[in-house]
Design a protein around this motif. Structure first.
Motif, PDB file in Angstrom:
ATOM      1  N   CYS A  24      57.957  80.810  34.964  1.00 11.95           N
ATOM      2  CA  CYS A  24      57.995  79.280  34.912  1.00 11.95           C
ATOM      3  C   CYS A  24      57.177  78.382  35.652  1.00 11.95           C
ATOM      4  O   CYS A  24      56.146  79.119  36.350  1.00 11.95           O
ATOM      5  CB  CYS A  24      59.535  78.956  35.581  1.00 11.95           C
ATOM      6  N   CYS A  36      62.221  81.257  39.876  1.00  7.35           N
ATOM      7  CA  CYS A  36      62.573  80.184  38.631  1.00  7.35           C
ATOM      8  C   CYS A  36      64.029  79.661  38.707  1.00  7.35           C
ATOM      9  O   CYS A  36      64.462  79.216  37.538  1.00  7.35           O
ATOM     10  CB  CYS A  36      62.295  81.090  37.584  1.00  7.35           C
ATOM     11  N   TRP A  42      62.853  75.186  31.055  1.00 10.17           N
ATOM     12  CA  TRP A  42      61.443  76.079  30.671  1.00 10.17           C
ATOM     13  C   TRP A  42      61.325  77.006  31.574  1.00 10.17           C
ATOM     14  O   TRP A  42      60.450  77.080  32.405  1.00 10.17           O
ATOM     15  CB  TRP A  42      60.403  74.833  30.783  1.00 10.17           C
ATOM     16  N   THR A  43      61.775  78.057  31.152  1.00 12.55           N
ATOM     17  CA  THR A  43      61.820  79.401  31.905  1.00 12.55           C
ATOM     18  C   THR A  43      61.513  80.613  30.586  1.00 12.55           C
ATOM     19  O   THR A  43      62.396  80.460  29.881  1.00 12.55           O
ATOM     20  CB  THR A  43      63.019  80.004  32.686  1.00 12.55           C
TER      21      THR A  43
END
Length: 273
Positions: A24, A36, A42-43
């Motif tokens: 991430c 993360c 948005w990982t």
């Protein structure tokens, strides 16, 4: 990391093997796994992406090479195997799909082989790949079975869902698709809200059921392998070998079910009521 090399509780060992290698961005910099937790949407599960894309490329490469070297004479073993797969999928499509489309059979073949190859990774010894990733790449986590990641299975089913909507509109037209959602099963204007609710739930349930069925079966199978790895070494072979043999049926069956349901759903999308 193995149960033998480090002192881990059973729950910590299970959690370790069920954790994806995550990538991430945090404050504009790349971060991994524990960092993360605050990264939000948005990982990236880099292990699932690596193995799913890699197996897809391997599938295309093998079939391309077989197609390039195909002969009308005495075929080799690999060509025989590929021809058997193609004929099996083609026969399944002809029996189930009632429309006309040049994409359904290749799509069904891709789905079956790709999902089978991803499922097949479940037969790799549970500690082998995570330990190799830790020793040679410095990555603490590594899940090698993409279909035990809900993101992958839902991504596959979402692609099928998009095709269902696309062909429904293409074959029936936008007005026909809207009528299908609003005038079935009760063909009366007074039942339009009820019809729309029922048909929408039925439509949305298709990708959800596809993804959860595949994910649930493979996740459960992976969890059983992890539980077997926690047992004494002398009992592992006695349990893992029979379960692996049975699991071969599971991984083939799940690939077949996903393929057949895709064909059925697309066949229904091609039916003009």
């Amino acid at each position: 990391m193995t149960a033998k090399d480090e002192v881990l509780t059973s729950s910590a060992y299970i959690q370790h093997h069920l954790t994806n290698a995550k990538l991430c961005t945090v404050d504009g910099e790349f971060a991994f796994n524990h960092a993360c937790s605050d990264a939000g949407f948005w990982t990236w599960h880099i292990d699932s992406l690596l193995f799913s894309v890699g197996l897809g490329v391997l599938f295309l490469f093998i079939f391309y090479k077989v197609g390039q070297k195909a002969t009308t004479g005495v075929p080799g073993k690999l060509q025989c195997f590929v021809e058997m797969l193609v004929e099996f999928v083609d026969g399944s499509v002809k029996e189930t799909f009632h429309g006309r489309s040049q994409i359904i059979a290749p799509l069904a073949l891709t789905i079956f082989v790709w999902i089978f190859m991803m499922n097949l990774m479940d037969l790799i010894p549970i500690d082998f790949m995570p330990e190799a990733a830790k020793q040679f790449l410095g990555i603490p986590y590594m899940k090698v079975v993409p279909t035990t990641d809900l993101n992958i299975t839902f991504g596959l089913s979402l692609s099928v869902f998009i095709l269902i909507v696309f062909y429904s509109i293409k074959i029936k037209g936008l007005s026909g698709f809207v009528k299908e959602l609003t005038l079935q099963p009760f063909n009366h204007w007074a039942f339009i809200p009820v019809n729309f609710l029922l048909e929408t739930i039925s439509l949305v349930a298709k990708p959800i059921s596809l993804s959860l069925r595949l994910f649930g079966n493979l996740y459960a199978g992976e969890l059983i392998f992890i539980l077997i790895a926690l047992m004494p070494w002398w009992s592992q072979a006695a349990l893992s070998v029979p379960w692996a043999i049975f699991h071969i049926l599971v991984i083939v069956l799940q690939a077949f079910i996903f393929m057949m349901l895709t064909i059925v759903y697309l066949s229904m999308a091609h039916e003009d009521h």
